[in-house]
Design a protein around this motif. Structure first.
Motif, mmCIF file in Angstrom:
data_model
loop_
_atom_site.group_PDB
_atom_site.id
_atom_site.type_symbol
_atom_site.label_atom_id
_atom_site.label_comp_id
_atom_site.label_asym_id
_atom_site.label_seq_id
_atom_site.Cartn_x
_atom_site.Cartn_y
_atom_site.Cartn_z
ATOM 1 N N ASP A 182 -2.118 -1.221 13.810
ATOM 2 C CA ASP A 182 -1.255 -0.544 14.766
ATOM 3 C C ASP A 182 -0.900 -1.365 15.999
ATOM 4 O O ASP A 182 -0.512 -0.817 17.026
ATOM 5 C CB ASP A 182 -1.890 0.786 15.198
ATOM 6 N N GLN A 183 -1.009 -2.709 15.916
ATOM 7 C CA GLN A 183 -0.591 -3.546 17.037
ATOM 8 C C GLN A 183 0.652 -4.361 16.682
ATOM 9 O O GLN A 183 1.680 -4.260 17.334
ATOM 10 C CB GLN A 183 -1.731 -4.462 17.484
ATOM 11 N N GLY A 184 0.542 -5.161 15.637
ATOM 12 C CA GLY A 184 1.695 -5.946 15.202
ATOM 13 C C GLY A 184 2.427 -5.320 14.034
ATOM 14 O O GLY A 184 3.424 -5.858 13.567
ATOM 15 N N TYR A 185 1.877 -4.197 13.515
ATOM 16 C CA TYR A 185 2.450 -3.471 12.376
ATOM 17 C C TYR A 185 2.535 -4.349 11.127
ATOM 18 O O TYR A 185 3.522 -4.337 10.398
ATOM 19 C CB TYR A 185 3.815 -2.893 12.746
ATOM 20 N N ASN A 186 1.464 -5.119 10.906
ATOM 21 C CA ASN A 186 1.321 -5.906 9.692
ATOM 22 C C ASN A 186 0.588 -5.090 8.635
ATOM 23 O O ASN A 186 -0.370 -4.368 8.945
ATOM 24 C CB ASN A 186 0.528 -7.190 9.966
ATOM 25 N N ILE A 187 1.013 -5.210 7.405
ATOM 26 C CA ILE A 187 0.311 -4.552 6.304
ATOM 27 C C ILE A 187 -0.966 -5.337 6.016
ATOM 28 O O ILE A 187 -0.920 -6.541 5.752
ATOM 29 C CB ILE A 187 1.201 -4.480 5.056
ATOM 30 N N VAL A 188 -2.118 -4.671 6.065
ATOM 31 C CA VAL A 188 -3.395 -5.338 5.873
ATOM 32 C C VAL A 188 -4.034 -4.984 4.526
ATOM 33 O O VAL A 188 -4.967 -5.650 4.083
ATOM 34 C CB VAL A 188 -4.374 -5.027 7.021
ATOM 35 N N ARG A 189 -3.513 -3.922 3.908
ATOM 36 C CA ARG A 189 -4.011 -3.545 2.588
ATOM 37 C C ARG A 189 -2.928 -2.742 1.878
ATOM 38 O O ARG A 189 -2.209 -1.960 2.526
ATOM 39 C CB ARG A 189 -5.285 -2.699 2.709
ATOM 40 N N PHE A 190 -2.787 -2.923 0.579
ATOM 41 C CA PHE A 190 -1.931 -2.048 -0.209
ATOM 42 C C PHE A 190 -2.548 -1.858 -1.581
ATOM 43 O O PHE A 190 -3.137 -2.755 -2.156
ATOM 44 C CB PHE A 190 -0.485 -2.550 -0.290
ATOM 45 N N ASN A 191 -2.392 -0.638 -2.077
ATOM 46 C CA ASN A 191 -3.128 -0.195 -3.255
ATOM 47 C C ASN A 191 -2.191 0.593 -4.155
ATOM 48 O O ASN A 191 -1.554 1.543 -3.710
ATOM 49 C CB ASN A 191 -4.308 0.679 -2.785
ATOM 50 N N GLY A 192 -2.081 0.175 -5.406
ATOM 51 C CA GLY A 192 -1.210 0.881 -6.334
ATOM 52 C C GLY A 192 -0.822 0.006 -7.505
ATOM 53 O O GLY A 192 -1.681 -0.626 -8.124
ATOM 54 N N GLY A 193 0.480 -0.052 -7.811
ATOM 55 C CA GLY A 193 0.935 -0.868 -8.928
ATOM 56 C C GLY A 193 2.447 -0.973 -8.917
ATOM 57 O O GLY A 193 3.132 -0.371 -8.073
ATOM 58 N N TYR A 194 2.969 -1.750 -9.839
ATOM 59 C CA TYR A 194 4.407 -1.905 -10.005
ATOM 60 C C TYR A 194 4.871 -1.035 -11.178
ATOM 61 O O TYR A 194 4.193 -0.947 -12.200
ATOM 62 C CB TYR A 194 4.778 -3.365 -10.273
ATOM 63 N N GLY A 195 6.021 -0.433 -11.033
ATOM 64 C CA GLY A 195 6.523 0.443 -12.079
ATOM 65 C C GLY A 195 7.558 -0.240 -12.954
ATOM 66 O O GLY A 195 8.184 -1.211 -12.568
ATOM 67 N N GLY A 196 7.706 0.280 -14.177
ATOM 68 C CA GLY A 196 8.776 -0.197 -15.038
ATOM 69 C C GLY A 196 8.374 -1.128 -16.141
ATOM 70 O O GLY A 196 9.209 -1.856 -16.677
ATOM 71 N N GLY A 197 7.096 -1.150 -16.516
ATOM 72 C CA GLY A 197 6.672 -1.987 -17.636
ATOM 73 C C GLY A 197 7.250 -1.485 -18.949
ATOM 74 O O GLY A 197 7.727 -0.362 -19.052
#
Length: 577
Positions: A182-197
Motif C-alpha cells: 500500500d505504498q508504491g502499489y506494487n504487486i507482491v503476490r499473485f495466486n491463481g492460473g491462466y485460462g484457455g488451455g
C-alpha cells in the motif's frame, strides 16, 4: 506470448527466535484516494516492472516432483525433473540452460511410468512465465478488479483484489487474486492460473511471490505450483508439485560497489632479513593449491552458483572446528566452507574448501547429520585428496556460463570415497557427535529408500552423488548408533529428513543465504514430515531497509515453495501428447 509448461550445528539452525518486530515506515505523501486510482497505480506499477525486468538476467531453478497416492502419507514423490538456466527477458521470456545441454532447456520430459507416445513434457519457459501476471495487456480494458480486504504479508500491509478477465479478452489471461503493497502499489503476490488451455496443452495453478530488493523495486523470487488429477491423453492423470527460485539479479555489481567504497590504508613494507619471508617448496605448493581453490570459488560465485561468504558458511565452519579440535587436527591451510546456491543434494571438496549445496543443508534434520556429511568431506582433506591445481591459471576460468558444469568437475573415485568415509567415521567417533548419530542413520536410510523416486534431486552438478557417499558411510554410522543405543525406542516425532527449503532462505538480489528463524512446530503428524519433498512458499515479507548497506532487510522468501507449473500461450503450444 505465453508458453505452455506442459504438453500431451543444525540443532542450532532449528532454534528460531520468531518474527521480527514490524518497523515503522513513513507513508508516501501522495496516497491514492479512491479504489479507481489504486487500480490505475497497480496497473502502471506492473507494466513498469514488465519493462524494467528486461535489464536483468537472473538464474532460474525449477524443481518438479511428480506424485503418486499413498494410503498412509497422502501423496509421495514418484519421479522428478530439474532445470537450471539463465533468464533473458530482453526479447521475451527466454531461458538458456546451464544444466540440460542436450535439450537446450526446451523440454523436461515427465518420465513417470510408460507413457509411450503420449509422454507429457514440462517447458521451463512456461514455469518462468508464472512470474508475470500478463505481459499482453494487464489493464482495465482486459480485467475487472474487485477489492476484497486488507491483509498483512509478514510486515507488509497489502490491499487484496480478485482479478477476472473481461469477456472476449482472449485466452491465456490471468484469473485469481493479487496482493498489492500500500505504498508504491506494487504487486507482491499473485495466486491463481491462466485460462484457455486446450486438449493438447495445459495451464497450471501457481502462487507467485516477489521480494523488495531495492527501494520501490519488488522482483520475482519464488513460484510454487501444484496440480492434482490433471487428466490428459484420455486415460492418463498427472499429479505434481514444483518450486521455482530466481536469484542473481545483481550478480557481480554488489561486490564491485562494496570494493569501491572501502577505505584502504597503505603501510610501508619493511625488509627485515631476520624474519623468514621465503616459502619452502611445500609451502609454495600449498599456496598454489589454495589459489586454485579460491579461483574456482570466486568464479562460481560470479556465475551466481555459489553464495558469498555469510552466516551459513560460519555454521558449517563451526562444525568443522568441532571435528578438528576433538581430533587434534592442525590443517594448513585452514579448512573453509562454502555453499552452492542450488537445490540438488551434493557435497564435494575443492582442496581444503568443503562445499555443500543449499538443498542438502535444507533437508538435513540436525547438527549431527550435518557433521556426518562434513566429516566425510573433511576425510578427503585429511587424506590429501587434491583438486586440479591447473585452476591457479586464470585462463582456465574464462569460460561461457552455459559451459560451467561441463568445465568444472570435482567427483572422486570410488576408492577415494571409501577412504574418506572411513576417515570421516574415525573423526566422528572422537567428536562431540559420536553419541548423536541416530538421526544421521535415519537420514541415510530415508535417502536410500527414496533415491529411485528423486533421481534428479540427488544428481550432482560438480561432485559425487549423495547416495554414494551415504552408502559408503551408512554401515559405520549404523554400527555407531547401535553401540550408543543398543535397544533404541522408536520416537514417532523423530524426523529423518526435512522438506526442501527447511533450513535456508535466499536473497535474490545479492545471493546471500541466511538461516530460517521460525517458531517450533510442536507435534508433527506422519503426513507432515515430507522428507525431501516440495512444499509451498510462505515468505515473511518486509520492506527494503538501508540500515545495513548492501543488505535488504526484506527477508527473502522462505524456501519452501516455488513451483513452476505450466503457463502457456494459446498460440504457442509447447508440445503435444
Amino acid at each position: 506470448m505465453r508458453k505452455f509448461v506442459v504438453t500431451g550445528v543444525l540443532a542450532l539452525l532449528a532454534s528460531g527466535m520468531g518474527n521480527m518486530a514490524a518497523a515503522a515506515v513513513p507513508q508516501p505523501v501522495d496516497q491514492a484516494r479512491t479504489m479507481e486510482e489504486v487500480v490505475d497505480r497497480v496497473v502502471a506499477s506492473e507494466n513498469k516492472l514488465n519493462n524494467d525486468i528486461r535489464r536483468y538476467s537472473p538464474l532460474v531453478e525449477t524443481y518438479i516432483q511428480n506424485l503418486k497416492p499413498d494410503k498412509e502419507l497422502g501423496f509421495v514423490p514418484a519421479g522428478d525433473k530439474y532445470f537450471l538456466g539463465k533468464a533473458d527477458f530482453a526479447k521475451g521470456v527466454n531461458l538458456a540452460s546451464l544444466s540440460d545441454t542436450d535439450t537446450k532447456g526446451k523440454k523436461l520430459v515427465l518420465g513417470i511410468g510408460n507413457f509411450f507416445s503420449f509422454a507429457m513434457q514440462y517447458l521451463p519457459d512456461g514455469f518462468l512465465q508464472m512470474i508475470f501476471i500478463d505481459t499482453n495487456g494487464f489493464d482495465k480494458q482486459h480485467y475487472r478488479f474487485d477489492y476484497v480486504k486488507r491483509e498483512f504479508l509478514g510486515e507488509v500491509r497489502c490491499l487484496v483484489f480478485d482479478v477476472t478477465p473481461l469477456p472476449k479478452s482472449g485466452k491465456g489471461r490471468f484469473l485469481g487474486r493479487i496482493w498489492v503493497e500500500d505504498q508504491g502499489y506494487n504487486i507482491v503476490r499473485f495466486n491463481g492460473g491462466y485460462g484457455g488451455g486446450g486438449h493438447n496443452s495445459y495451464y497450471f495453478h501457481f502462487d507467485s511471490w516477489r521480494t523488495n530488493v531495492q527501494p520501490g523495486l519488488w522482483m520475482p523470487s519464488f513460484v510454487y505450483s501444484e496440480e492434482k488429477e490433471l487428466h490428459y491423453a484420455m486415460t492418463k492423470k498427472l499429479d505434481f508439485r514444483a518450486q521455482t527460485r530466481l536469484w542473481g539479479y545483481n550478480i557481480g555489481h554488489a561486490a564491485q560497489e562494496q570494493e569501491l567504497s572501502k577505505i584502504l590504508v597503505e603501510t610501508p613494507v619493511q625488509d627485515d632479513t631476520k624474519t623468514a619471508n621465503d616459502l619452502t617448496p611445500i609451502q609454495a605448493q600449498r599456496s598454489w593449491d589454495r589459489e586454485a581453490e579460491d579461483n574456482v570459488s570466486d568464479r562460481l560465485q560470479r556465475l551466481g552458483l555459489m553464495s558469498p561468504k555469510g552466516e551459513v558458511d560460519k555454521v558449517l565452519e563451526t562444525v568443522v572446528n568441532n571435528l578438528e579440535v576433538t581430533n587434534n587436527l592442525d590443517i594448513e591451510p585452514e579448512v573453509q566452507c562454502r555453499v552452492m546456491m542450488t537445490t540438488t543434494l551434493e557435497s564435494f571438496t575443492l582442496g581444503h574448501t568443503i562445499v555443500l549445496s543449499r538443498g542438502l543443508i535444507d533437508v538435513l534434520p540436525d547438527e549431527a547429520s550435518l557433521a556426518t556429511v562434513i566429516a566425510h568431506e573433511l576425510g578427503h582433506v585429511v587424506l590429501g585428496h587434491r583438486m586440479d591445481s591447473n585452476f591457479a591459471f586464470f585462463d582456465q576460468l574464462l569460460i561461457d556460463d552455459k559451459d560451467s558444469f561441463r568445465h568444472f568437475g570435482f567427483a572422486r573415485t570410488p576408492e577415494e570415497e571409501k577412504a574418506a568415509s572411513d576417515k570421516g567415521m574415525q573423526l566422528l567417533n572422537s567428536s562431540p557427535y559420536k553419541n548423536q548419530l541416530g538421526n544421521a542413520a535415519l537420514f541415510m536410510t530415508a535417502l536410500e529408500a527414496r533415491q529411485k523416486e528423486i533421481p534428479n534431486l540427488i544428481s550432482p552438478h560438480l561432485g559425487n552423488r549423495v547416495p554414494a557417499v551415504v552408502k559408503s558411510a551408512a554401515p559405520a554410522v549404523l554400527d555407531a548408533k547401535q553401540k550408543a543405543q543398543p535397544n533404541p525406542q522408536p520416537n514417532p516425532q523423530m524426523i529423518a529428513a526435512l522438506p526442501i527449503g527447511g533450513r535456508v532462505k535466499l536473497d535474490p538480489w545479492v545471493d546471500r543465504l541466511d538461516l530460517l528463524k521460525s517458531k517450533p512446530v510442536g507435534a508433527v503428524a506422519e503426513r507432515e514430515k515430507m522428507p525431501f519433498e516440495v512444499t509451498p512458499f510462505m515468505p515473511y515479507l518486509t520492506r527494503y531497509s538501508t540500515n545495513e548497506p548492501g543488505k535488504p532487510a526484506n527477508a527473502s522468501a522462505t524456501d519452501s515453495k516455488s513451483p513452476e507449473a505450466a503457463s502457456a500461450a494459446p498460440a504457442d503450444p509447447a508440445t503435444k501428447p
